[in-house]
Design an enzyme around this catalytic site. Structure first.
Site, short mmCIF file in Angstrom:
data_model
loop_
_atom_site.label_atom_id
_atom_site.label_comp_id
_atom_site.label_asym_id
_atom_site.label_seq_id
_atom_site.Cartn_x
_atom_site.Cartn_y
_atom_site.Cartn_z
N HIS A 146 0.83 -1.21 0.00
CA HIS A 146 0.00 0.00 0.00
C HIS A 146 0.88 1.27 0.00
O HIS A 146 0.72 2.15 -0.85
CB HIS A 146 -0.90 -0.03 1.25
CG HIS A 146 -1.83 1.14 1.39
ND1 HIS A 146 -3.15 1.09 1.04
CD2 HIS A 146 -1.62 2.40 1.83
CE1 HIS A 146 -3.72 2.26 1.26
NE2 HIS A 146 -2.81 3.09 1.75
N GLU A 147 1.81 1.34 0.93
CA GLU A 147 2.66 2.54 1.01
C GLU A 147 3.57 2.66 -0.20
O GLU A 147 3.84 3.76 -0.68
CB GLU A 147 3.46 2.54 2.32
CG GLU A 147 2.63 2.52 3.60
CD GLU A 147 1.56 3.60 3.68
OE1 GLU A 147 1.73 4.68 3.07
OE2 GLU A 147 0.52 3.36 4.35
N GLU B 31 -4.72 7.83 -3.10
CA GLU B 31 -5.23 6.57 -2.55
C GLU B 31 -5.50 5.56 -3.68
O GLU B 31 -5.39 4.35 -3.48
CB GLU B 31 -6.50 6.86 -1.75
CG GLU B 31 -6.90 5.77 -0.79
CD GLU B 31 -5.97 5.62 0.40
OE1 GLU B 31 -5.09 6.49 0.62
OE2 GLU B 31 -6.09 4.59 1.10
N HIS C 101 1.67 4.44 -2.91
CA HIS C 101 1.75 5.90 -2.74
C HIS C 101 3.11 6.42 -3.22
O HIS C 101 3.20 7.44 -3.90
CB HIS C 101 1.60 6.26 -1.25
CG HIS C 101 0.19 6.25 -0.74
ND1 HIS C 101 -0.80 7.05 -1.26
CD2 HIS C 101 -0.39 5.55 0.27
CE1 HIS C 101 -1.94 6.85 -0.59
NE2 HIS C 101 -1.72 5.94 0.34
#
EC number: 3.4.17.19
Lengths: 501, 501
Positions: free
Chosen positions: A264-265, A294, A268
């Site tokens: 997820h990070e 997001e 980003h």
């Protein structure tokens, strides 16, 4: 004009650099700082942020923007300089419309509220925060009133999430989504739940770390221009386009936690790493909105990272990493485990499908409060009602109900939540467009090859930074306006197959 | 007056906080920053330092100091507020006397020189830096001329090292020291060299790290208010009195390198950690001079850390840590190895005894250049001559001669070196005073107990921060003015015994 533009850019780079310095102060606080450093660090971060704000709102910046306005309008719309002038003007106006003493008073109130909330949540006592939230609602409304708006939430969404999206657009979108999502969740939860016991064995942290690093390198996260460290609450942060860092955390009895947080990070971070280096130090050198940001974390985490094809490639390696724990678990069992759906109370641990219901409940309640249709004292009960109707679960107290999220207790009411679900919607819209251009992507995923997808995202999304707003960027990248259709198609296909609907 | 003092302190804390933020930017660059972050980081550090300088030299600070001057003089000399006003005034005057465009031009010149030096040293080519050093000398003189002085090096020493010491005082001290030190070194080097082969075995880094951490914890370095990380060139840095960090490095084929570097930096850090918390955020919240700072790193590294008593306690534990490598090495052999004396070319790897000769050569050459008695073109030869006469070794080229240190290639000529030897001199003077007050210290050292020594240092040196200058602090702590006698007594006793002189 060129000398003036140069002078403006120099000043804007100073704003950028101070914001980056403040980010480093925060990163260090969340990763390595010894406990003794806390008091001074709070003071230091506030000071550097204040100086960044002073530099941005310097009247000299306003004069330069004024003098450069017609020059900017004479440049081709797509040119970097035209966009820099547009976005800089927007940032300047936004930052100067609200008096700085109002902002300071509001910040202090948020800090006080946060302190009370840290006591109120463990005590399961909504009445402690109630008077604070009433004041927060008042501050949020007064904040909005410094701007012109169609809906009172518009300025909050614009300021805190930079969506450039109108409340009514989001509300219409979310109404459609909810109408389709609630029955889908209902269908799924009537089936036998998928078993995720295989994720709950003991997985030593170091091996989880190493495996996660291998995965995100292969996805395209560049460790020459970033690094990963451990923290309590994972986040991505940026000190320049050449230094985009992520943090992660692990649970040794829950394999999903660290792995999907890492991806997820990294999602980003790949967005920020993909911004054209020519935009470094300008107001364009960042993601364009919280929703688009997001979309990238969610695309890599869910659409790619929780897909069967992805694990066709990676699962044998994961089994090699954890031979004892996974030797008797086949790919299909693992794939089902990481896609288990179960309505629950807590947003941050919710699954891919029900997560949006949590978000939309908050969004609707925010609007109702701002519109004066819901009083703070009635908020806990309204929260419970919506959880009952949308998710079929509720907390009889407030600890895991209205008190669960920090957002309203550390910021305004309005603008805080919609980005999470917009991100999910956009992730599917972008992925579908990438697939249309490159139908070979799923095959490549099965082979652990992600460069085609990554390149499409870089060319159509990442490279532009904040040059285009969320709506315009989406139009350009997908040829269509913001729509929930690809997302619903994605969910129905994936979970239809998983739950034999 | 109290409102004005409060306002002044608020402004000074902002200066302090920005300096701390700049230190964090540098710490991160030296420890964790990925290579991609370098360009932006240079820009960011320069900006934050410039803002700190602007805040310090704000005319409003000057006015407040003016208005508070007689108030400050009416306070008891020893009071914190009187000292804050004294030191703040000194800092303000020093920072405002030199025009900021001159400082900027000089900084740019230093940065250019540094770039050339990084090429010149590996190329062994002094002629590359020669024109730059000529300009550096000119800048150094012009810098001094903004101040009143007895000797042209006085302002440089005062500004860059904050000694409050006059050039002639140091020159007299160093002349005495050299007269006694050169014959002592000669005596030692006529003896059979001590054998340090036992330090050159393979010592895995992680065990070295763990042992070093155990040692400095026992000495009193507080990890709740600090931490240790790895870097190329070890240093201590501070982000507040509650966050004083050290960095270290290891060589797996040289046990002494990492161990004594760790103790050295911990010595610096214990000084800063020992400053009274009431001084946090004021100009007193830091060591008082580079010489006094160095006295603390050297006291712990050499006087304590290279003593026989220290290793009577720690050596059995070191043997346990490295059983293979040290099982056949007895305490006496180890003690001799860590105290081997050998004249060599490179200052940074010099032993306890000859180190001062390296420093004094540089100090004398600096003065000769500033006085116009030594031209830059003649510097390499003058360097060689002094190495021949003082150390009996010299580099026929310049790579390990005049090009070896970064100092003159990244800063002014003058003020850069004397602190190292002043630190050695002071370390012995302070230790002797502590011993006089607490004759039980050597016994305690043999038992691994350092709290009496640490407490004496905290009460007599550390707690005051920058309240008293080096000379005044030394008088107060030892009852005597700065003198080389304790240092020479220490060296003659220790090395007399080791080398049977």
């Amino acid at each position: 004009m060129e000398a003036k533009l140069k002078e403006l850019k120099k000043r804007l780079t100073e704003v950028y650099d101070l914001q980056c310095a403040a980010s480093l102060l925060y990163w260090d606080q969340s990763t390595y700082m010894p406990s003794g450093g806390a008091t001074a660090r709070g003071r230091q971060t506030a000071l550097v942020e204040q100086l960044a704000h002073e530099k941005l709102t310097d009247p000299a910046v306003g004069r330069l923007l004024e003098e450069l306005q017609s020059y900017g309008e004479s440049l081709p719309y797509d040119s970097d300089d035209a966009a820099i002038l547009r976005i800089a003007r927007k940032n300047y106006e936004r930052a100067t419309k609200v008096p700085s003493d109002f902002m300071a008073a509001m910040s202090n109130h948020f800090a006080d509220t946060y302190q009370v909330w840290t006591q109120a949540r463990p005590a399961n006592d909504f009445s402690m925060v109630e008077p604070y939230l009433e004041k927060t609602l008042e501050y949020s409304r007064r904040f909005a009133d410094y701007f012109e708006y169609d809906h009172i939430a518009d300025p909050l969404i614009d300021y805190y999430a930079e969506e450039g999206l109108k409340t009514e657009t989001i509300r219409a979108l979310f109404t459609d989504l909810r109408e389709q999502l609630v029955p889908l969740v209902k269908q799924v939860t009537e089936r036998k739940p998928l078993d995720d016991a295989c994720l709950r064995r003991h997985f030593p942290e170091q091996q989880q770390w190493d495996f996660g690093v291998k995965v995100i390198k292969q996805l395209g996260y560049d460790f020459q221009r970033g690094r990963q460290d451990k923290t309590h609450h994972p986040f991505m942060t940026k000190f320049s386009l050449g230094d985009v860092r992520i943090t992660t955390r692990f649970k040794e009895n829950d394999l999903g936690e660290g792995l999907f947080s890492t991806i997820h990070e990294a999602g980003h971070a790949m967005y920020e790493q993909g911004i054209r280096m020519e935009l470094e130090g300008t107001p364009l050198a960042g993601g364009t909105s919280s929703g688009v940001h997001e979309s990238q974390s969610r695309l890599w985490e869910n659409i790619v990272g929780r897909s069967r094809g992805f694990w066709q490639h990676f699962y044998p390696q994961l089994q090699e990493t954890f031979p004892q724990q996974l030797k008797n678990v086949d790919l299909d069992t693992f794939y089902r485990a990481i896609n288990r759906i179960e309505p629950s109370l807590i947003r941050t641990s919710a699954d891919e499908l029900t997560y949006n219901l949590h978000v939309m409940i908050r969004f609707d309640l925010e609007l109702a409060m701002l519109e004066g249709k819901l009083a703070i004292k009635d908020l806990p009960e309204a929260w419970r009602e919506r959880y009952k109707s949308d998710l079929g679960v509720f907390d009889s107290g407030d600890q895991d109900g209205v008190l669960q999220d920090v957002h309203w207790h550390f910021g305004p009411i309005g603008g805080m939540f919609q980005g999470y679900t917009l991100g999910n919607i956009l992730s599917a819209q972008y992925y579908e467009a990438a697939l249309k251009a490159h139908p070979e992507i799923p095959d490549q995923t099965r082979q652990g090859e992600f460069s085609t997808l990554h390149r499409w995202l870089r060319e159509n999304i990442y490279q532009h930074g904040a040059k285009y707003g969320a709506l315009e960027l989406t139009e350009r990248a997908t040829g269509s306006s913001l729509t929930i259709d690809p997302y619903m198609r994605y969910l129905k296909t994936k979970f239809g197959e998983l739950y034999s609907l």
